[in-house]
Structure formats: C-alpha cells, structure tokens
Design a protein around this motif. Structure first.
Motif, PDB file in Angstrom:
ATOM      1  N   VAL A  52       0.957  -1.095   0.039  1.00 15.32           N
ATOM      2  CA  VAL A  52      -0.059   0.139   0.065  1.00 15.32           C
ATOM      3  C   VAL A  52       0.843   1.399   0.150  1.00 15.32           C
ATOM      4  O   VAL A  52       1.756   1.443   0.808  1.00 15.32           O
ATOM      5  CB  VAL A  52      -0.802   0.027   1.330  1.00 15.32           C
ATOM      6  CG1 VAL A  52      -1.851   1.020   1.331  1.00 15.32           C
ATOM      7  CG2 VAL A  52      -1.668  -1.134   1.092  1.00 15.32           C
ATOM      8  N   ASP A  54       2.335   4.868   0.999  1.00 18.57           N
ATOM      9  CA  ASP A  54       2.080   5.195   2.344  1.00 18.57           C
ATOM     10  C   ASP A  54       1.002   6.383   2.147  1.00 18.57           C
ATOM     11  O   ASP A  54       0.195   6.540   3.158  1.00 18.57           O
ATOM     12  CB  ASP A  54       3.298   5.918   2.771  1.00 18.57           C
ATOM     13  CG  ASP A  54       4.303   4.675   3.070  1.00 18.57           C
ATOM     14  OD1 ASP A  54       4.001   3.782   3.226  1.00 18.57           O
ATOM     15  OD2 ASP A  54       5.594   5.228   2.927  1.00 18.57           O
ATOM     16  N   TYR A  57      -2.991   5.602   2.357  1.00 20.02           N
ATOM     17  CA  TYR A  57      -3.502   4.450   3.346  1.00 20.02           C
ATOM     18  C   TYR A  57      -5.052   4.777   3.376  1.00 20.02           C
ATOM     19  O   TYR A  57      -5.967   3.667   3.436  1.00 20.02           O
ATOM     20  CB  TYR A  57      -2.737   4.577   4.462  1.00 20.02           C
ATOM     21  CG  TYR A  57      -1.624   3.185   4.577  1.00 20.02           C
ATOM     22  CD1 TYR A  57      -2.375   2.014   4.650  1.00 20.02           C
ATOM     23  CD2 TYR A  57      -0.402   3.665   4.429  1.00 20.02           C
ATOM     24  CE1 TYR A  57      -1.238   0.894   4.950  1.00 20.02           C
ATOM     25  CE2 TYR A  57       0.519   2.505   4.551  1.00 20.02           C
ATOM     26  CZ  TYR A  57       0.073   1.128   4.860  1.00 20.02           C
ATOM     27  OH  TYR A  57       0.903   0.205   4.740  1.00 20.02           O
ATOM     28  N   ASP A  61      -7.961   2.208   2.587  1.00 22.96           N
ATOM     29  CA  ASP A  61      -9.016   1.632   3.778  1.00 22.96           C
ATOM     30  C   ASP A  61     -10.463   1.879   3.436  1.00 22.96           C
ATOM     31  O   ASP A  61     -11.173   1.084   3.665  1.00 22.96           O
ATOM     32  CB  ASP A  61      -8.807   2.330   5.150  1.00 22.96           C
ATOM     33  CG  ASP A  61      -7.715   2.017   5.746  1.00 22.96           C
ATOM     34  OD1 ASP A  61      -6.978   0.774   5.372  1.00 22.96           O
ATOM     35  OD2 ASP A  61      -6.812   2.588   6.504  1.00 22.96           O
TER      36      ASP A  61
END
Length: 204
Positions: A52, A54, A57, A61
């Motif tokens: 993923v 950075d 994120y 999600d």
C-alpha cells in the motif's frame, strides 16, 4: 437478444447434474467479475509489489470497506442460492416463457429464469417478483383495461434449465433476496427494480 429461440423437444432428457452445472456457472461468473473489479480498485492504492502506498492508506481503507460490504452482500446471495440447490424438495433453474398483456399474434414469448421445485412453482415465484410486476405494468398497452392484466404462461416454450446466455432475463439474484417461500399470495403490482440486464427484449 439475437438468434432464433431454441425449443427443446417435449421429451428431451436432461442430465441429472446439468442444472447443477448451470447454476454453479451462473453463480461464479458475477463473482469473478466482482473479484476482478475489486482487485483493480484496490490496485490504485498499491505499488507493483502489492504494498500500500504510504500516502494512500486512507483511500485504501475506504476502498477496502466498500468492497468488503459488497462482497458480504454477494456472499449472502451465494449462500441462499447454494441452499436452494440442496433443499428438499430441490429447487432448480427454470426458463419460464410468458406472453405479456397485449401480446401480438406470432410474436416470440418473453423468457425469464428463476428457480423452483417445478415449472408451476417457478411461474408462481416469477409473478411475485417486483421487477416482473413492473415489467407487466410497463408493457401493458394504453387501452390495457380491455386487455387481460397478467402475463400468460407458455408451457410449450418453458422448461427446466436455461438457454444460451443473453436469450433470457435472469431474475435469480432478485429472487434470492425475496422471501418467496413465506409468501402465500402474489403481491400487488408496484414499482420495483428492473431486471439487471436492462429493459426486456424478445428473442428474435
């Protein structure tokens, strides 16, 4: 819908497992499409190595939650339809041919696919689905008060199993979400979701 409808001989024999193959295939195809779509959506936030990114994120999600919710709904439908396959008495796919209100002489019947323990049971289940009731309302001619209100079953063109993909309107997904087995009488026609394949078209 293209091509001439294929009419099965009245006494054609069907392999006992043929309907299982058809039903499982019908279940797998949309699941595979959903899996590929989810993978592509999540890949937007991952590197080529699958890590993923950075700074993505939060977006990752959010995407995970959306795809997980859709997958959960799909799992509910999958379980319902698998339970139908092992139910006693067994429920299997039926192609139900009907002629709608104001049907023109010589015109091809409309084909719908639902599950049932028999053709009569499948036809009853079909008439209770909101999208089928809406379809009847949509195709009823302007002078519908002079025309029988309900679509008529065409037994000679109805049969267990399905035909080639694209020649029928598949309502098994909607049926899996409807409490048909707890319904004792057809519900009155009311606006509802249209079949997932779009506005019905007769096979040519």
């Amino acid at each position: 819908m293209t091509g001439t409808p294929h009419h099965r001989p009245p006494h054609a024999t069907v392999s006992p497992s043929a309907h299982l193959t058809d039903e499982i295939t019908a279940l797998l195809l949309p699941l595979r499409k959903m899996q590929r779509r989810h993978q592509a959506e999540l890949d937007l936030y991952r590197t080529a190595d699958g890590e993923v990114i950075d700074e993505r994120y939060a977006d990752y999600d959010d995407a995970r939650q959306r795809t997980a919710m859709e997958a959960g709904d799909a799992l509910d439908t999958l379980l319902e339809r698998l339970e139908n396959l092992v139910a006693v008495p067994s429920r299997r796919p039926f192609t139900v041919a009907v002629q709608g209100p104001g049907h023109e002489e010589g015109a091809a019947a409309w084909l719908f696919v639902v599950t049932g323990t028999s053709l009569d049971d499948a036809h009853r289940a079909l008439t209770r689905l909101p999208s089928f009731q809406q379809w009847q309302a949509d195709i009823r001619p302007p002078d519908g008060y002079e025309t029988p209100g309900d679509a008529q079953l065409v037994p000679g063109q109805s049969h267990p199993g399905t035909r080639e993909s694209g020649s029928y309107i598949d309502l098994r997904h909607e049926q899996a979400h409807a409490p048909l087995r707890r319904t004792t009488s057809p519900a009155p026609a009311s606006p509802g979701p249209r079949p997932s394949c779009g506005p019905p078209r007769r096979p040519r």
